[in-house]
Design a protein around this motif. Structure first.
Motif, PDB file in Angstrom:
ATOM      1  N   ILE A   1     -32.055   7.710 -31.526  1.00  0.00           N
ATOM      2  CA  ILE A   1     -32.575   6.815 -32.561  1.00  0.00           C
ATOM      3  C   ILE A   1     -32.995   7.658 -33.754  1.00  0.00           C
ATOM      4  N   LYS A   2     -33.042   7.036 -34.920  1.00  0.00           N
ATOM      5  CA  LYS A   2     -33.446   7.739 -36.136  1.00  0.00           C
ATOM      6  C   LYS A   2     -34.784   7.180 -36.576  1.00  0.00           C
ATOM      7  N   ASP A   3     -35.834   7.763 -36.039  1.00  0.00           N
ATOM      8  CA  ASP A   3     -37.187   7.346 -36.346  1.00  0.00           C
ATOM      9  C   ASP A   3     -38.085   8.566 -36.205  1.00  0.00           C
TER      10      ASP A   3
ATOM     11  N   LEU B   1     -29.133  -2.832 -18.729  1.00  0.00           N
ATOM     12  CA  LEU B   1     -28.762  -1.425 -18.830  1.00  0.00           C
ATOM     13  C   LEU B   1     -27.303  -1.374 -19.223  1.00  0.00           C
ATOM     14  N   LYS B   2     -27.040  -0.855 -20.427  1.00  0.00           N
ATOM     15  CA  LYS B   2     -25.661  -0.722 -20.904  1.00  0.00           C
ATOM     16  C   LYS B   2     -25.248   0.734 -20.804  1.00  0.00           C
ATOM     17  N   LYS B   3     -24.188   0.995 -20.068  1.00  0.00           N
ATOM     18  CA  LYS B   3     -23.679   2.359 -19.921  1.00  0.00           C
ATOM     19  C   LYS B   3     -22.309   2.464 -20.580  1.00  0.00           C
ATOM     20  N   THR B   4     -22.177   1.911 -21.773  1.00  0.00           N
ATOM     21  CA  THR B   4     -20.918   1.964 -22.520  1.00  0.00           C
ATOM     22  C   THR B   4     -21.090   2.919 -23.693  1.00  0.00           C
ATOM     23  N   ASP B   5     -20.239   2.774 -24.704  1.00  0.00           N
ATOM     24  CA  ASP B   5     -20.340   3.633 -25.883  1.00  0.00           C
ATOM     25  C   ASP B   5     -21.709   3.518 -26.550  1.00  0.00           C
ATOM     26  N   SER B   6     -22.205   2.285 -26.669  1.00  0.00           N
ATOM     27  CA  SER B   6     -23.537   2.081 -27.249  1.00  0.00           C
ATOM     28  C   SER B   6     -24.531   1.847 -26.116  1.00  0.00           C
ATOM     29  N   GLN B   7     -24.965   2.965 -25.499  1.00  0.00           N
ATOM     30  CA  GLN B   7     -25.866   2.882 -24.355  1.00  0.00           C
ATOM     31  C   GLN B   7     -27.202   2.280 -24.768  1.00  0.00           C
ATOM     32  N   GLY B   8     -27.820   1.581 -23.839  1.00  0.00           N
ATOM     33  CA  GLY B   8     -29.127   0.999 -24.111  1.00  0.00           C
ATOM     34  C   GLY B   8     -29.803   0.562 -22.834  1.00  0.00           C
ATOM     35  N   LEU B   9     -31.110   0.613 -22.845  1.00  0.00           N
ATOM     36  CA  LEU B   9     -31.930   0.170 -21.724  1.00  0.00           C
ATOM     37  C   LEU B   9     -32.966  -0.780 -22.299  1.00  0.00           C
ATOM     38  N   LYS B  10     -32.991  -1.999 -21.788  1.00  0.00           N
ATOM     39  CA  LYS B  10     -33.911  -3.006 -22.292  1.00  0.00           C
ATOM     40  C   LYS B  10     -34.882  -3.378 -21.177  1.00  0.00           C
ATOM     41  N   LEU B  11     -36.186  -3.229 -21.443  1.00  0.00           N
ATOM     42  CA  LEU B  11     -37.231  -3.489 -20.456  1.00  0.00           C
ATOM     43  C   LEU B  11     -38.224  -4.503 -21.013  1.00  0.00           C
ATOM     44  N   MET B  12     -38.860  -5.239 -20.091  1.00  0.00           N
ATOM     45  CA  MET B  12     -39.912  -6.165 -20.471  1.00  0.00           C
ATOM     46  C   MET B  12     -41.186  -5.767 -19.729  1.00  0.00           C
ATOM     47  N   ARG B  13     -42.245  -5.528 -20.461  1.00  0.00           N
ATOM     48  CA  ARG B  13     -43.532  -5.143 -19.872  1.00  0.00           C
ATOM     49  C   ARG B  13     -44.226  -6.397 -19.348  1.00  0.00           C
ATOM     50  N   PHE B  14     -44.883  -6.266 -18.208  1.00  0.00           N
ATOM     51  CA  PHE B  14     -45.674  -7.388 -17.719  1.00  0.00           C
ATOM     52  C   PHE B  14     -46.882  -6.881 -16.958  1.00  0.00           C
ATOM     53  N   ASP B  15     -47.874  -7.751 -16.850  1.00  0.00           N
ATOM     54  CA  ASP B  15     -49.131  -7.420 -16.171  1.00  0.00           C
ATOM     55  C   ASP B  15     -49.373  -8.388 -15.037  1.00  0.00           C
TER      56      ASP B  15
END
Length: 132
Positions: A49-51, A115-129
């Protein structure tokens, strides 16, 4: 009889669909914006990422660590180092979750959304309590 067969088929299908991700598939360095990591319920991680302000999750076979860093300074500044960190993957009836432990105490829980394991990899999570 048909209802029982459909119910069993549905339960098997949901069980297989939620138990697909293994820890070795999460291996590597995942990065996200530090503000998103601390303030939002849904967090998207990427390999690059660019941040300036980033939170890194480094997942190896037996080790896990988080780092908060500012990469826009020379040299990059690291902060937010915690003692002993660990993650556990658990399968629940509502999906697969990641339990995050700091020094042996459960600090946070995340539900794996994608969970994307392709060219544009990404992991998306949802926090919960306190969701069981």
């Amino acid at each position: 009889m048909k209802i029982t067969a459909l119910t069993l088929g549905f339960l098997l299908l949901t069980n297989f669909s939620f138990s697909q991700i293994k820890k070795k598939e999460l291996s590597g360095i995942w990065k996200t914006n530090s503000e998103l990591y601390t303030k939002t319920d849904t967090i998207k991680f990427y390999p690059i990422i660019k941040d300036c302000y980033q939170t890194h999750w480094t997942i190896e076979k037996r080790k896990f660590k988080t780092n908060e860093l500012n990469i826009c300074t020379e040299p990059p500044r690291i902060s937010g180092i915690v003692g002993k960190e660990k993650i556990k993957l658990r399968n629940r009836d509502f999906g697969q979750i990641i339990e995050y432990y700091q020094n042996g105490v459960l600090a946070d829980k995340f539900r794996i959304i994608e969970l994307k394991k392709t060219d544009s990899q990404g992991l998306k999570l949802m926090r919960f309590d306190k969701l069981s």
